[in-house]
Scaffold this active site. Structure first.
Site, PDB file in Angstrom:
ATOM      1  N   LYS A  34      65.803  47.125  32.393  1.00 28.35           N
ATOM      2  CA  LYS A  34      65.557  48.338  31.601  1.00 28.35           C
ATOM      3  C   LYS A  34      66.676  49.369  31.748  1.00 28.35           C
ATOM      4  CE  LYS A  34      62.719  50.935  34.904  1.00 28.35           C
ATOM      5  NZ  LYS A  34      63.701  51.979  35.164  1.00 28.35           N
ATOM      6  N   THR A  35      67.271  49.471  32.946  1.00 26.84           N
ATOM      7  CA  THR A  35      68.370  50.434  33.126  1.00 26.84           C
ATOM      8  C   THR A  35      69.551  50.055  32.239  1.00 26.84           C
ATOM      9  OG1 THR A  35      67.671  50.771  35.422  1.00 26.84           O
ATOM     10  CG2 THR A  35      69.860  51.561  34.821  1.00 26.84           C
ATOM     11  N   ASP A 218      63.238  57.491  30.818  1.00 29.35           N
ATOM     12  CA  ASP A 218      63.034  56.360  31.732  1.00 29.35           C
ATOM     13  C   ASP A 218      61.702  56.538  32.461  1.00 29.35           C
ATOM     14  OD1 ASP A 218      63.489  54.085  33.186  1.00 29.35           O
ATOM     15  OD2 ASP A 218      65.003  54.950  34.505  1.00 29.35           O
ATOM     16  N   GLU A 219      61.108  55.438  32.925  1.00 31.62           N
ATOM     17  CA  GLU A 219      59.844  55.467  33.700  1.00 31.62           C
ATOM     18  C   GLU A 219      58.778  56.291  32.969  1.00 31.62           C
ATOM     19  OE1 GLU A 219      59.661  53.474  36.046  1.00 31.62           O
ATOM     20  OE2 GLU A 219      61.508  53.368  37.215  1.00 31.62           O
ATOM     21  N   GLN A 249      53.213  49.323  36.126  1.00 27.18           N
ATOM     22  CA  GLN A 249      53.829  49.870  37.340  1.00 27.18           C
ATOM     23  C   GLN A 249      53.559  51.371  37.490  1.00 27.18           C
ATOM     24  OE1 GLN A 249      57.706  48.152  38.746  1.00 27.18           O
ATOM     25  NE2 GLN A 249      57.876  47.477  36.619  1.00 27.18           N
ATOM     26  N   ARG A 591      58.559  42.696  43.879  1.00 31.40           N
ATOM     27  CA  ARG A 591      59.751  43.063  44.657  1.00 31.40           C
ATOM     28  C   ARG A 591      60.459  41.813  45.178  1.00 31.40           C
ATOM     29  NH1 ARG A 591      60.643  46.721  42.097  1.00 31.40           N
ATOM     30  NH2 ARG A 591      58.840  45.977  40.935  1.00 31.40           N
TER      31      ARG A 591
END
Length: 709
Positions: A34-35, A218-219, A249, A591
């Site tokens: 996504k970044t 973002d987020e 998330q 993770r």
């Protein structure tokens, strides 16, 4: 040129980067890049002439993410990114307020209060109003102010249905007035004042709406309601908001994050189709299938399944330990094995739901001589609340410990001010005695100081003859630390840590066969001091699941997977609490890149006493074909039982007991529980069963109506 920019994007990413139909919601799964998508979209918009660098507003959730985005943009495009509006909500609001300080009613060089400065300001307000700070605690008022500001409420907008809340609202108003007089703002004020400025100043609002043709966030799942409203104010009808996030998330409800904002955004912007990034570049297929399986049990989600081309990978390893000590030993032994195979310590992470759980794992690592780092937090014996408790214990063990005296003479607050401490210090130096001796000499005429001296002396007498664990538990309870932390926003974690200190004393006494307080204090100092020696080393990473978000590791251990621990007991009574806990589990699983371990303990120490727990429901939600159980005490017990079947039974009371301690049983009214102990004999025999939701219950064995699970 733009072709080079888009090279290497998968079809989903390419569609998101080149979206040209107005606002968009991008559902970006864990490890889906996504970044890269966000940064490449900004570069693509600029390179294709759709917007100038100054016409972009990009919001991230950390300063680190903002710096990373600017660095990537500089590498992609030959532009100066220095003046671009890319930053956190608080950073961008600060920039807006400084540019328009007069309109915002602030001095040009207004100062920002950090949490400690804000608390000091709150205390000054209460002192000026001559308020009883035992009834209206400064920290509670601070939390009240921040909570309401983050909800977009000023003091006069708060609905106060009782006298206590009305008083808090009055003190909130006085605090605001004091801040305005002094030209200072706290962190919550940055966003609220920025929102108010844009709300009432149409000309300013239209200026920024015209400037920022493209807003990227973002987020998005972590935005609060006020943050979302601030974004809507900045958007003109013809402009686009590009929101990127993952509702699976969303794990920060306790900070005000509102996962429903994603659904509101979809409705408010008329978005008919959500762009989904589902190809994962981080983990093997087995790990992703486990994450998909667990999160599928949540009903309030937009829905997606992660996949990868990296292959299936190894099965997930599951281990059930008889106790938390054995669980920690297993984790350490596995990490040692991975390290021997060539994996760096730093590529392994141990995750836990609650900070207090780190203590047992830290001790096992320390005992094995393995370097470790607590990510995003402090080691157990370095935490402020533990240092305070140890200072009380040190002062009881040795009245002449000046450092311990200084740490707790006015903590929790008891009216011993800086001047009093200075006078004690001067008297101690003049007389060549300890601060304690000087305080005893001066304390008679000073209420707060006299009370402290009496407390320490009383604790010294009361703890004589107690076991080490009892001493620790008694001192923590009588010191006032627990009551003090009850009023803090993150106080629950601190109180759990203080309870864990009792467990640390119990474990130390068992290992060293010493009940001596001085020995335990020396042990605590040695574990804390080990940190300096390990600085800069390759080290195992320890962290809460919350702290792990955004990180990835070759091998991940998710520990403490027991009902009432993970999922946390509080979640069982909160609206949507269980769904947020499941999202936490999803974050924890994703993770891991190559290896994933899931562990839990049949017995765990709580307040110095054993607590029996059921395996977490999240373990049951995993498809059996994805998991390999390695060892575990249930398997060992079963083998032992088979071996002993042919042997004649030894005459003992245990032979008459229908369930062993630790066995899982079902009760028709209370559900599934764990046998925690017995008392009495014959017809009067009773069994104690621990139930996750309601705690322990005693039953007469003959009428217990228990069935084995």
């Amino acid at each position: 040129m733009s072709h080079d920019l888009l090279a290497g994007l998968n079809p989903e990413q390419l569609r998101a980067v080149t979206w040209d139909k107005g606002s968009a919601l991008v559902l970006a799964g864990a490890g889906s890049g996504k970044t890269r998508v966000l940064t490449t979209r900004i570069a693509w918009l600029i390179q294709t002439g759709q917007v100038s660098p100054m016409g972009v507003l990009a919001v991230t959730f950390t300063n680190k993410a903002a710096r990373e985005m600017l660095t990537r943009l500089s590498a992609m495009l030959p532009i100066n990114t220095r003046g671009m509006w890319i930053g956190t909500f608080h950073g961008l609001c600060n920039r807006l307020l400084r540019a328009h300080h007069r309109d915002a009613g602030l001095p040009q060089l207004f100062q920002i209060l950090d949490a400690q400065d804000q608390l000091s300001a709150v205390k000054r307000v209460l002192k000026a109003l001559n308020v009883d700070t035992e009834k209206y605690e400064p920290r509670k008022l601070q939390s009240f102010i921040n909570m309401n500001k983050e909800a977009g409420l000023r003091a006069d907008k708060i609905e106060a249905y009782d006298p206590y809340t009305r008083r808090l609202a009055e003190y909130f108003a006085e605090y605001d007035a004091q801040c305005n007089r002094e030209g200072v703002v706290d962190f919550a004020e940055l966003l609220l004042r920025s929102y108010e400025l844009l709300s009432r100043n149409a000309m300013l609002r239209e200026h920024y709406q015209e400037r920022f043709r493209h807003i990227l966030v973002d987020e998005f799942q972590d935005t609060s309601r006020l943050q979302y409203d601030w974004l809507k104010l900045l958007r003109a009808p013809s402009n686009a908001i590009f929101g990127v996030g993952d509702d699976d998330q969303s794990i920060y409800a306790f900070r005000g994050a509102n996962v429903a904002n994603m659904a509101h955004f979809q409705q408010d912007m008329g978005i008919e189709e959500v762009i989904k990034l589902t190809q994962n570049y981080r983990s093997f297929g087995t790990i992703l299938d486990a994450a998909n399986a667990v999160i599928s049990h949540n009903s309030n989600r937009l829905g997606k399944d992660l996949w990868t081309t990296a292959g299936r990978g190894e099965l997930i390893r599951h281990y059930e330990a008889p106790s938390d000590l054995d669980e920690a030993r297993f984790v350490v032994e596995e990490i040692q094995g991975l390290h021997r195979e060539g994996m760096a310590y730093a590529d392994t992470a141990v995750l836990y739901r609650s900070n207090a759980q780190s203590r047992v794992i830290e001790h096992a690592l320390f005992s094995a001589g393995m370097p470790y780092r607590v990510y995003g937090g402090l080691r157990f014996f370095e935490r402020a609340e533990i240092k305070h408790a140890l200072a009380y214990l040190r002062l009881i063990a040795n009245h002449d410990d000046d450092n311990a005296f200084l740490r707790v003479v006015n903590f929790p607050t008891r009216g011993v001010g800086a001047r009093t401490v200075e006078a004690i210090d001067a008297a101690a130096r003049a007389g060549g005695v300890s601060l304690w001796a000087a305080a005893c000499a001066q304390g008679a005429g000073k209420k707060g100081l006299a009370g402290f001296v009496q407390l320490i002396e009383a604790l010294r007498i009361e703890t004589q003859g107690m076991s080490l664990a009892e001493q620790v538990e008694h001192v923590v309870a009588r010191s006032g630390l627990i009551e003090h932390y009850k009023s803090e926003r993150d106080g629950e974690d601190r109180i759990e840590n203080l309870s864990e200190l009792t467990n640390a004393a119990t474990a130390f006494a068992g290992e060293s066969e010493s009940q001596d307080l001085a020995d335990f204090l020396a042990h605590a100092a040695l574990e804390a001091g080990e940190h300096e020696a390990q600085a800069g080393q390759d080290a195992v990473q320890l962290m809460t699941v919350h702290a792990a978000k955004g990180l990835e590791f070759m091998a991940v251990f998710i520990t403490g997977l027991e009902e009432a621990l993970f999922p946390h007991e509080n979640s069982l009574t909160e609206v949507d609490g269980l769904e947020e806990e499941r999202r936490l589990m999803y974050v924890a699983i994703t993770r891991a890149r190559q290896r994933l371990y899931l562990t839990h303990a049949a017995q765990r120490m709580l307040h110095g006493q054993p607590r029996y727990g059921l395996p977490s429901r999240f373990l049951q939600e995993l498809p059996a074909e994805l998991v390999q159980t390695i060892g575990g005490w249930r398997k060992t017990s079963a083998l032992a039982a088979e071996t002993m079947e042919s042997a004649p039974p030894a005459p003992s009371r245990a032979a008459a007991l229908p369930y062993r301690v630790g066995a899982r049983v079902q009760h028709p009214r209370y559900g599934e529980g764990v046998v925690a102990g017995y008392q009495g004999q014959g017809a009067e025999a009773e069994v104690r069963v621990s139930f996750p939701k309601i705690g322990d219950k005693w039953f007469i064995l003959e009428y217990a109506r228990l069935t084995p699970c």
